[in-house]
Design an enzyme around this catalytic site. Structure first.
Site, short mmCIF file in Angstrom:
data_model
loop_
_atom_site.label_atom_id
_atom_site.label_comp_id
_atom_site.label_asym_id
_atom_site.label_seq_id
_atom_site.Cartn_x
_atom_site.Cartn_y
_atom_site.Cartn_z
N HIS A 143 -12.05 -5.73 7.88
CA HIS A 143 -12.74 -5.53 6.61
C HIS A 143 -13.96 -4.65 6.80
O HIS A 143 -14.88 -4.68 6.00
CB HIS A 143 -13.18 -6.89 6.02
N GLU A 201 0.82 -1.22 0.00
CA GLU A 201 0.00 0.00 0.00
C GLU A 201 0.85 1.26 0.00
O GLU A 201 0.53 2.24 -0.69
CB GLU A 201 -0.92 0.02 1.23
#
Lengths: 350, 398
Positions: free
Chosen positions: A155, A85
C-alpha cells in the site's frame, strides 16, 4: 476588449478547452481529495461521454475521491468494476478507442501490475501500430501511490519508473491540491493516454486555496517553486514537501537551493531543468521509489550528458533504498529531510 | 380461553426442568472423561451440499466428543485472538492493515480436521486464524502484528504476511488472486514428488473475478493436479456485495469444467466433510472448487466499520442464527459432552491464554535495523545499497 481576454478566447477556439483563467477566480479551501473530486466533476460536466470507473468508486471510493459523482451523474457514468485490474484498464482502452473519455481508477498503485501488459502493450502502442487510425487518448488512469506511514509492502509503492520507460503514455504526478486539479484536467483532456499518480499521504494532509473554476495546468512543464543559485533540487509528488523543508533548512545554513517540481515525468521538461543546472552547476534528484532504476537515474544521466561542463559536483540522488517497501522499517527506507539535507551539503562542499 | 393455571405452571416447570437437566451434570454420567472420548458418532449436516458436475458427499459426518471439544476451544481461541487484535489496533499497537477473520473460524477449523501437515494451504491476507490452525502460536501472531522480532515473519511482514513452512502454510498474500497460480505450482510439486497430499488455495468472493484464477485452473485441470480451490465467500469484497461484482455469484460453479461443491461455511463439521471429500477427489481425479458460505463480523479491515454496505441487523442476525462457535456449543450441550459452566471455563482459559500472549508479545523488541536489508536476495549475494552520500552509509543486501 483587453488583449489578454482576446488571446484567451482565441486559445479556447484553437484548443476547444478552457485555458488558465485570468480573472480572479473564486477560491475555496480544499484538500487533495476534494480537489480531485472537483476536477472529476468538471470533466463529467463538460463531456457527456466521459466515464469514471474502478473498484468501489460508486460510493465514493476508499479515499473518497469520487464522492457524490454517482449521485450527480448517474450510475451509468460512474460505476464500479469487479476486482480485475487487467480488465479495468483493457476495458478503458476500448472505451477510449471509441472516442470516449475513460477515467479508470486503480485502487492502489501497488495493484497496477496485472494491468501493466494492457498499459504497455495496448495503450501505449495503439496509435503507433494502427498508423493513427485508432488511439486511446481519452484514457486516464488515476491511482494513489506512495508511502502513507504504515502501508507496508502493498500500500506504499511508487511504481512510476516502470511507466516512464514506455513511449506512448504520459506520467503525471501533482504535489498538492491546486496542481492536482489542473494537472488531472489537463491529463483527462490530453489526447494521449496518461497515468496519473496521486500522493495518498497528502490526500487529507495537503489543504490550500484552490480556484473553483475550470482550469488546466500545462503538461510537460516543470514548475520552479523557489529560485536559488547554489544547487538545483528536483522532485515530484509528496516528496516535494520534504524537499521544501530541506531547502529551507539549507537556506539557513547559507545554501541557496532552486527547487523544481517536475510534474510530468514523461515527457519531462528537460529545458527547465537544464537551464537551472546551467545556472547553479549542481543537481540533486529525490524520489521515494528505490534508487536503482528510479526516474532520478534518467534525469541524472540526461543532465550529465547535456550539462557536463556546467556541473561542479556529481549529480546526487536521495531516494528509497533497494529493498521491498518495508513495514516496520519505513523510517529507515524513506528519503527523509535529513538525508536530503546531508546530500545538499555534500554536493555544495564537493 | 386462558390456559388453566396448572397447565401453565407445568409448562414453566417442564421448561425450567429441561434447562436444568441440560445445565447440571446427571448423577449417572461422568462428564470429565467424556470430553476426551474419541468414540465416533454421526451428526447430520443441516444445510445440504450443492454439487456442480459432481455428486455431493453424504449429509452425515463422523465426529467425536474430543473433536467437538477441540473445535470449541480452538475456535474460541481464534475468536478471542481477533477481538484482542481489534483492541490492539485501536490502541495503535498494531499499525498498518489488519483484516480480521472472526465469524469465519469454522472454515479453517473444519479444514484442519480433514487435512494433515503434508497438505499445503495458501491464502490471501485474512490469515491470522489460518496461521493458528496450521500450528502457529498466539505470541507469534501478536508479535508479528505489532512488528516485533518474535513474530512468525520476524516482524517484517505484518498482518498480511504470516507463513509457516514446516507446517505447509504458504501465507499470507497482499495481492488478491496472486496466490492462486502459486498454489497450483505447489500442487504440481506435490504430484511430481508423489506425495499423497493436496494444496488448498483460499481466496475470497472479490478475488474470484481475477483472471489469473482461471488461467491457473485450466493448467490444474489439464494436468490433473491435486489443487482444491476454496472460495471463502463472505459475500462482500471489501464493500461490494457479491451480486454487484459477479454475474454468476455461485462461485462453486465458476470452475465450469471443474466440479464444484457449495458448503455451509459456518458449520465446522460440514467443512470437514467437504474438505475430506475434496482432498480425495483432488488426489484421484484432479482439481475441484469449493465455495464456503461464510460471513465476517468485522468490516473488510480495521479502517472499515463494516456497516455502510450492510445493515447491523444482518450482522447480528448471522451472529444469532449461524455463529460457528455457538453451533458447536449447542451440539456439545445437546450431546451432553460438557456443561455450560465447563464451556465457560474453557472460554476463560482461552481469554487468559490470549492475554498472556499479548503481554509476552508486547515485551518483544522490534527487529534490528540490519534486518531492513536481509533476505532481499539469497544471503551472501553481496549487492550493495548506499546512503545518500554513497560514502558512509552502505550496507550489503543479503
Amino acid at each position: 476588449m483587453p488583449i489578454v481576454n482576446r488571446l484567451c478566447r482565441l486559445g479556447r477556439q484553437i484548443y476547444g478547452r478552457r485555458t488558465f483563467s485570468t480573472q480572479t477566480a473564486a477560491m475555496k479551501r480544499m484538500n487533495l481529495v476534494s480537489a480531485i473530486n472537483n476536477a472529476l466533476q468538471i470533466a463529467l460536466e463538460s463531456n457527456p461521454r466521459s466515464y469514471v470507473f474502478g473498484e468501489d468508486v460508486s460510493f465514493g471510493g476508499v479515499f473518497r475521491c469520487t464522492t457524490g459523482l454517482a449521485d450527480k451523474f448517474g450510475k451509468h457514468r460512474v460505476f464500479n468494476t469487479p476486482l480485475c485490474e487487467q480488465g479495468i484498464v483493457g476495458f478503458g482502452i476500448g472505451l477510449a478507442a471509441m472516442g470516449n473519455i475513460a477515467i479508470a481508477e486503480i485502487q492502489f498503485a501497488d495493484y497496477i501490475y496485472p494491468a501493466f501488459d494492457q498499459i504497455v502493450n495496448e495503450a501505449a502502442k495503439f496509435r503507433y501500430r494502427s498508423g493513427n487510425q485508432f488511439n486511446c487518448g481519452g484514457l486516464t488512469i488515476r491511482t494513489p501511490y506512495g508511502a502513507v506511514g504504515h502501508g507496508g509492502h502493498y500500500h506504499s509503492q511508487s511504481p512510476e519508473a516502470f511507466f516512464c520507460h514506455v513511449p506512448g503514455i504520459k506520467v503525471v504526478i501533482p504535489r498538492g491540491p491546486s496542481q492536482a486539479k489542473g494537472l488531472l484536467l489537463a491529463s483527462i483532456w490530453d489526447p494521449n493516454p496518461v497515468v496519473f499518480f496521486e500522493p495518498k499521504w497528502l490526500y487529507r494532509q495537503a489543504v490550500e486555496n484552490v480556484p473553483e473554476d475550470d482550469y488546466i495546468l500545462p503538461l510537460s512543464q516543470a514548475e520552479v517553486i523557489c529560485t536559488g543559485t547554489d544547487l538545483t533540487v528536483v522532485g515530484w509528488g509528496a516528496q516535494m514537501a520534504i524537499l521544501h523543508q530541506a531547502c529551507s533548512e539549507g537556506r539557513q545554513a547559507g545554501i541557496s537551493c532552486e527547487l523544481i517540481d517536475l510534474q510530468t515525468l514523461i515527457p519531462w521538461d528537460k529545458e527547465t531543468i537544464e537551464a537551472s543546472v546551467k545556472k547553479t552547476g549542481r543537481l540533486l534528484v529525490s524520489h521515494e521509489a528505490p534508487i536503482t532504476g528510479g526516474f532520478g537515474a534518467e534525469i541524472a544521466a540526461s543532465i550529465a550528458e547535456r550539462c557536463f561542463l556546467h556541473l561542479e559536483a556529481p549529480v546526487s540522488r536521495v531516494c528509497g533504498l533497494d529493498t521491498p517497501f518495508p513495514l516496520v522499517f519505513e523510517p529507515y527506507y524513506m528519503p527523509t529531510k535529513n538525508k536530503v539535507l546531508e546530500a545538499i551539503k555534500a554536493s555544495v562542499r564537493f | 380461553m386462558a390456559p388453566s393455571i396448572s397447565t401453565f405452571r407445568r409448562a414453566i416447570c417442564t421448561r425450567v426442568n429441561a434447562s436444568r437437566f441440560l445445565a447440571s451434570p446427571s448423577p449417572f454420567r461422568n462428564f470429565s472423561s467424556s470430553t476426551e472420548d474419541s468414540t465416533p458418532f454421526t451428526v447430520d449436516i443441516a444445510v445440504p451440499f450443492k454439487g456442480h458436475k459432481i455428486e455431493p458427499p453424504p449429509q452425515v459426518v463422523e465426529t467425536s466428543a474430543k473433536e467437538l471439544m477441540t473445535f470449541f476451544k480452538d475456535m474460541s481461541r481464534m475468536r478471542r485472538m481477533e477481538i484482542a487484535s481489534d483492541q490492539l489496533y485501536k490502541s495503535k499497537l498494531i499499525r498498518g492493515f489488519c483484516h480480521l477473520y472472526d465469524g469465519q473460524e469454522a472454515v479453517c477449523i473444519g479444514m484442519e480436521a480433514a487435512l494433515t501437515r503434508e497438505d499445503n494451504i495458501i491464502t490471501a491476507y485474512r490469515d491470522h486464524c489460518t496461521y493458528l490452525g496450521r500450528g502457529g502460536t498466539l505470541p507469534e501472531v501478536f508479535s508479528e502484528l505489532m512488528g516485533r522480532k518474535d513474530g512468525c515473519t520476524l516482524g517484517k511482514g505484518g498482518s498480511m504476511h504470516f507463513y509457516k513452512k514446516e507446517n505447509g502454510f504458504y501465507g499470507g498474500h497482499g495481492i488478491v488472486g496472486a496466490q492462486i497460480p502459486l498454489g497450483v505450482g505447489l500442487a504440481f510439486a506435490q504430484k511430481y514428488e508423489k506425495m499423497k497430499a493436496a494444496t488448498f488455495l483460499l481466496y475470497g468472493d472479490g478475488a474470484a473475478n481475477q483472471g489469473q484464477l482461471f488461467e491457473a485452473l485450466n493448467m490444474a485441470a489439464l494436468w490433473d493436479l491435486p489443487a482444491v480451490y476454496v472460495c471463502e465467500n463472505n459475500h462482500y469484497g471489501m464493500g461490494t456485495a457479491e451480486w454487484r461484482a459477479a454475474k454468476c455469484p455461485e462461485y462453486y460453479k465458476r470452475g465450469d469444467y471443474v466440479p464444484g461443491l457449495k458448503v455451509d461455511g459456518m458449520d465446522a463439521l460440514a467443512v470437514k466433510q467437504a474438505v475430506r471429500f475434496a482432498k480425495e477427489h483432488a488426489l484421484s481425479k484432479g482439481p475441484i472448487m469449493l465455495e464456503m458460505d461464510t460471513y465476517r463480523y468485522h468490516g473488510h479491515s480495521m479502517s472499515d466499520p463494516g456497516s455502510t454496505y450492510r445493515t447491523r441487523d444482518e450482522i447480528s442476525g448471522v451472529r444469532q442464527e449461524r455463529d460457528p462457535i455457538e453451533r458447536i456449543r449447542k451440539l456439545i450441550l445437546f450431546k451432553e459432552i460438557a456443561t455450560v459452566s465447563d464451556l465457560k471455563n474453557i472460554e476463560k482459559e482461552v481469554k487468559k491464554e490470549v492475554e498472556d500472549a499479548v503481554a509476552k508479545a508486547k515485551e518483544s523488541s522490534p527487529p534490528d535495523a540490519s534486518e531492513l536489508f536481509s533476505n532481499v536476495y539469497v544471503k551472501g549475494y553481496g549487492s550493495q545499497v548506499f546512503g545518500c552520500d554513497r560514502k558512509h552509509s552502505t550496507a550489503t543486501l543479503s
